[in-house]
Design a protein around this motif. Structure first.
Motif, PDB file in Angstrom:
ATOM      1  N   GLN A   9    -110.612  18.829 -45.380  1.00 27.13           N
ATOM      2  CA  GLN A   9    -109.450  18.759 -46.093  1.00 27.13           C
ATOM      3  C   GLN A   9    -108.293  18.638 -45.079  1.00 27.13           C
ATOM      4  O   GLN A   9    -107.567  17.743 -45.415  1.00 27.13           O
ATOM      5  N   ALA A  10    -108.236  19.058 -43.726  1.00 26.10           N
ATOM      6  CA  ALA A  10    -107.573  18.485 -42.965  1.00 26.10           C
ATOM      7  C   ALA A  10    -107.113  16.966 -42.767  1.00 26.10           C
ATOM      8  O   ALA A  10    -106.258  16.340 -42.495  1.00 26.10           O
ATOM      9  N   TYR A  11    -108.490  16.462 -42.560  1.00 23.44           N
ATOM     10  CA  TYR A  11    -108.754  14.983 -42.527  1.00 23.44           C
ATOM     11  C   TYR A  11    -108.106  14.319 -43.580  1.00 23.44           C
ATOM     12  O   TYR A  11    -107.477  13.179 -43.378  1.00 23.44           O
ATOM     13  N   ILE A  12    -108.735  14.612 -44.687  1.00 26.69           N
ATOM     14  CA  ILE A  12    -107.900  14.139 -45.913  1.00 26.69           C
ATOM     15  C   ILE A  12    -106.567  13.959 -45.728  1.00 26.69           C
ATOM     16  O   ILE A  12    -105.704  13.142 -46.371  1.00 26.69           O
ATOM     17  N   ASP A  13    -105.979  15.212 -45.448  1.00 27.04           N
ATOM     18  CA  ASP A  13    -104.361  15.235 -45.496  1.00 27.04           C
ATOM     19  C   ASP A  13    -103.826  14.424 -44.531  1.00 27.04           C
ATOM     20  O   ASP A  13    -102.901  13.856 -44.584  1.00 27.04           O
ATOM     21  N   GLU A  14    -104.429  14.321 -43.449  1.00 33.74           N
ATOM     22  CA  GLU A  14    -103.944  13.402 -42.387  1.00 33.74           C
ATOM     23  C   GLU A  14    -104.221  11.957 -42.799  1.00 33.74           C
ATOM     24  O   GLU A  14    -103.186  11.115 -42.391  1.00 33.74           O
ATOM     25  N   MET A  15    -105.106  11.622 -43.401  1.00 30.63           N
ATOM     26  CA  MET A  15    -105.481  10.268 -44.156  1.00 30.63           C
ATOM     27  C   MET A  15    -104.228   9.708 -44.975  1.00 30.63           C
ATOM     28  O   MET A  15    -103.405   8.919 -44.698  1.00 30.63           O
ATOM     29  N   ALA A  16    -103.775  10.790 -45.909  1.00 34.64           N
ATOM     30  CA  ALA A  16    -102.712  10.736 -46.690  1.00 34.64           C
ATOM     31  C   ALA A  16    -101.331  10.525 -45.887  1.00 34.64           C
ATOM     32  O   ALA A  16    -100.582   9.590 -46.295  1.00 34.64           O
ATOM     33  N   ARG A  17    -101.127  11.106 -44.668  1.00 29.10           N
ATOM     34  CA  ARG A  17     -99.818  11.099 -44.153  1.00 29.10           C
ATOM     35  C   ARG A  17     -99.919   9.857 -43.334  1.00 29.10           C
ATOM     36  O   ARG A  17     -98.934   8.987 -43.392  1.00 29.10           O
ATOM     37  N   THR A  18    -101.065   9.384 -42.726  1.00 29.69           N
ATOM     38  CA  THR A  18    -101.295   7.958 -42.120  1.00 29.69           C
ATOM     39  C   THR A  18    -101.075   6.795 -42.709  1.00 29.69           C
ATOM     40  O   THR A  18    -100.262   5.606 -42.640  1.00 29.69           O
ATOM     41  N   ARG A  19    -101.656   6.883 -44.157  1.00 26.29           N
ATOM     42  CA  ARG A  19    -101.870   5.765 -44.993  1.00 26.29           C
ATOM     43  C   ARG A  19    -100.864   5.751 -45.945  1.00 26.29           C
ATOM     44  O   ARG A  19    -100.392   4.808 -46.260  1.00 26.29           O
ATOM     45  N   GLY A  20    -100.479   6.895 -46.185  1.00 28.85           N
ATOM     46  CA  GLY A  20     -99.463   6.937 -47.276  1.00 28.85           C
ATOM     47  C   GLY A  20    -100.215   7.085 -48.668  1.00 28.85           C
ATOM     48  O   GLY A  20     -99.591   6.919 -49.799  1.00 28.85           O
ATOM     49  N   TYR A  21    -101.604   6.976 -48.903  1.00 30.04           N
ATOM     50  CA  TYR A  21    -102.130   7.162 -49.876  1.00 30.04           C
ATOM     51  C   TYR A  21    -103.810   7.657 -49.657  1.00 30.04           C
ATOM     52  O   TYR A  21    -104.368   7.539 -48.580  1.00 30.04           O
ATOM     53  N   VAL A  22    -104.581   8.139 -50.351  1.00 33.24           N
ATOM     54  CA  VAL A  22    -106.111   8.285 -50.312  1.00 33.24           C
ATOM     55  C   VAL A  22    -106.605   7.696 -51.784  1.00 33.24           C
ATOM     56  O   VAL A  22    -106.237   7.911 -52.809  1.00 33.24           O
ATOM     57  N   HIS A  76    -105.709   0.465 -56.738  1.00 37.26           N
ATOM     58  CA  HIS A  76    -106.030   0.208 -55.435  1.00 37.26           C
ATOM     59  C   HIS A  76    -105.065  -0.686 -54.871  1.00 37.26           C
ATOM     60  O   HIS A  76    -104.237  -0.494 -54.036  1.00 37.26           O
ATOM     61  N   ILE A  77    -104.662  -1.604 -55.635  1.00 43.47           N
ATOM     62  CA  ILE A  77    -103.731  -2.724 -55.152  1.00 43.47           C
ATOM     63  C   ILE A  77    -102.061  -1.945 -55.236  1.00 43.47           C
ATOM     64  O   ILE A  77    -101.654  -2.161 -54.419  1.00 43.47           O
ATOM     65  N   GLN A  78    -102.112  -1.373 -56.228  1.00 39.23           N
ATOM     66  CA  GLN A  78    -100.889  -0.613 -56.521  1.00 39.23           C
ATOM     67  C   GLN A  78    -100.573   0.437 -55.308  1.00 39.23           C
ATOM     68  O   GLN A  78     -99.352   0.408 -54.827  1.00 39.23           O
ATOM     69  N   SER A  79    -101.533   1.025 -54.907  1.00 36.78           N
ATOM     70  CA  SER A  79    -101.390   1.927 -53.680  1.00 36.78           C
ATOM     71  C   SER A  79    -100.754   1.150 -52.387  1.00 36.78           C
ATOM     72  O   SER A  79     -99.872   1.667 -51.604  1.00 36.78           O
ATOM     73  N   HIS A  80    -101.214  -0.175 -52.207  1.00 32.78           N
ATOM     74  CA  HIS A  80    -100.819  -0.768 -51.100  1.00 32.78           C
ATOM     75  C   HIS A  80     -99.482  -1.636 -51.298  1.00 32.78           C
ATOM     76  O   HIS A  80     -98.686  -1.683 -50.239  1.00 32.78           O
ATOM     77  N   ILE A  81     -99.142  -1.677 -52.537  1.00 31.03           N
ATOM     78  CA  ILE A  81     -97.734  -2.169 -52.642  1.00 31.03           C
ATOM     79  C   ILE A  81     -96.831  -1.324 -52.560  1.00 31.03           C
ATOM     80  O   ILE A  81     -95.686  -1.302 -51.953  1.00 31.03           O
ATOM     81  N   ARG A  82     -97.235  -0.017 -52.934  1.00 35.79           N
ATOM     82  CA  ARG A  82     -96.197   1.322 -52.578  1.00 35.79           C
ATOM     83  C   ARG A  82     -95.917   1.468 -51.132  1.00 35.79           C
ATOM     84  O   ARG A  82     -94.972   1.640 -50.898  1.00 35.79           O
TER      85      ARG A  82
END
Length: 141
Positions: A9-22, A76-82
């Protein structure tokens, strides 16, 4: 991202913070095969997230074009556009990057990225003033 973090869970949360999406597969893999998720994410981190010679904005544009050419899902494309917009890229800069797909990948691939972009930035167009059949949104819409 640290590979020593062992709580999914902490890993997914960190992914979201780092990437801006999961993505959905990130969420499921965190629960079903955490080791492989970490391995895949380390590759993404080295190639995409860590700033080396190319800055994050440039990498984001390349990622958007790559996903467009590969006809990835609109979401998926939209997550990177955001993410690109959050990084300070303009809607026009993102559109110009997507347009690079036209000569090599063709109109169908371009339409995939274009429709993703149009929805995210809420771009509108001009309507014909003469009678015409509705051509629709194009590929995948």
């Amino acid at each position: 991202m640290s590979t020593t973090m062992q709580d999914p869970q902490a890993y997914i949360d960190e992914m979201a913070r780092t990437r801006g999406y999961v993505l959905d597969y990130h969420k499921v893999m965190a629960k079903q095969d955490f080791d492989v998720l970490q391995a895949a994410n380390n590759l993404v981190g080295a190639a995409y997230l860590e700033e080396r010679t190319l800055d994050r904005k440039t990498k984001e544009l390349i990622f958007i074009v790559s996903l467009t050419v590969m006809r990835a899902s609109k979401g998926h494309i939209q997550s990177h556009i955001r993410v690109a917009l959050d990084l300070g890229l303009s809607a026009r800069e993102i559109l110009e990057a997507i347009e690079i797909s036209l000569p090599e990948a063709g109109i169908v691939a371009f339409q995939t990225g274009f429709e993703a972009w149009r929805e995210v930035v809420d771009a509108d167009g001009l309507e014909p003033t003469v009678k015409v059949f509705d051509g629709g949104a194009g590929a995948g819409a």
